[in-house]
Design an enzyme around this catalytic site. Sequence first.
Site, PDB file in Angstrom:
ATOM      1  N   CYS A  11       0.803  -1.222   0.000  1.00 13.87           N
ATOM      2  CA  CYS A  11       0.000   0.000   0.000  1.00 13.87           C
ATOM      3  C   CYS A  11       0.833   1.267   0.000  1.00 13.87           C
ATOM      4  O   CYS A  11       0.312   2.349  -0.255  1.00 13.87           O
ATOM      5  CB  CYS A  11      -0.934   0.009   1.210  1.00 13.87           C
ATOM      6  N   GLU A  46      -6.899  -6.066  -0.942  1.00 17.55           N
ATOM      7  CA  GLU A  46      -7.015  -5.100   0.160  1.00 17.55           C
ATOM      8  C   GLU A  46      -5.937  -4.052   0.023  1.00 17.55           C
ATOM      9  O   GLU A  46      -4.800  -4.348  -0.360  1.00 17.55           O
ATOM     10  CB  GLU A  46      -6.888  -5.853   1.491  1.00 17.55           C
ATOM     11  N   ARG A  86      -9.398   2.229  11.441  1.00 17.05           N
ATOM     12  CA  ARG A  86      -8.539   1.718  10.369  1.00 17.05           C
ATOM     13  C   ARG A  86      -9.399   1.478   9.117  1.00 17.05           C
ATOM     14  O   ARG A  86     -10.051   0.448   8.978  1.00 17.05           O
ATOM     15  CB  ARG A  86      -7.855   0.416  10.800  1.00 17.05           C
ATOM     16  N   ARG A 119      -9.882   0.707   5.260  1.00 14.72           N
ATOM     17  CA  ARG A 119      -9.201   0.037   4.159  1.00 14.72           C
ATOM     18  C   ARG A 119     -10.205  -0.259   3.047  1.00 14.72           C
ATOM     19  O   ARG A 119     -11.383  -0.546   3.315  1.00 14.72           O
ATOM     20  CB  ARG A 119      -8.564  -1.288   4.621  1.00 14.72           C
TER      21      ARG A 119
END
Length: 351
Positions: free
Chosen positions: A81, A128, A172, A174
């Site tokens: 990421c 993801e 968090r 995502r």
Amino acid sequence: MTRNDFTFVDLFAGIGGIRQAFEGVDGQCVMTSEWDSYARRTYETNFPLDEGSDHVFNGDITQVHAAEVPDHDVLLGGFPCQPFSIAGVSKKNALGRAHGFADPTQGTLFFDIKRIIEEKRPKAFLLENVKNLKSHDKGRTFEVIRRTLEDDLGYYVHTRVINGIKWTPQNRERIIIVGFRESNGFEFDDLLIPKAAPKVEAILHRKGEPVVPHDEGRFFNPVTGDVDPRYTLTPRLWVYLQNYAAKHRAAGNGFGFGLVRPGMTTRTLSARYYKDGSEILVEQPGNNPRRLTPRECARLMGFPDSFVIPVSDTRAYKQFGNSVVVPAIRSVADLMRPHLLDTNSNSTRVA
């Protein structure tokens, strides 16, 4: 070996958070790819090979020929990421380095996913990444991904930004990208989300809690409830963080430390947590605040206490900061599972 309901490959596997989620819904991992030797050590400690297993472990996915990847039902990939994250982009800009798909080492790894899907045609995939992936480069990066998966490969693609705070006490966000080879009525709106979200005290060490045998008193004393003093900030570091926060408040921005106490939730745990722990500090009345221990970080990411931490604190902080909120991914896996087992689909696309 018992045949599970479906098989999957675990790419960019890290320490196995996505695998843990999909094994929890009776999936069987047939191949893992992870290049980092320390992450691999943690992964192999927690996912040892069964006797007679035909599981394959590869390192650098760029060196793996797609035809050599075992047949599988689901491709899983938490691809790197950093080229797309807000922090990663800022750092690369400061260093005068490329980011996104222009990053020569990490940004192009999505296309390794593409070539494997193109060759093996799994029933489904789950990818993801950070929330910023969708807005990176004014949306052009995500459009390349969408067009690749839908138009080039012919999959039905569904995306949703999911916040792990519904499952663990951590903010968090995502993006989850789910694709199916066939149309089957999958909808993220059907995702089951817990009604009661936990608070930070749920993951903190406490007096009298069951001893984790493989931790061997590494992080805290279960009799007294005292966390090892090495996790408490030194006076010098605590003064520095307070001054740093005051400086940025005066400048009108929000940079600074994140102090938590019971009843609260935390900021996002990052891979840089080992540096000073500033994004998540636990208040200690009468003392300087402290960092989370690696075991508390594991809990914050939804890993069970049975998960072994065989690496140093520094490595563990990096690994958990780069992982996924396991129960959130497990909920997505639960949602996908009936569609993986249903062989009666409505239609099939031809790529």
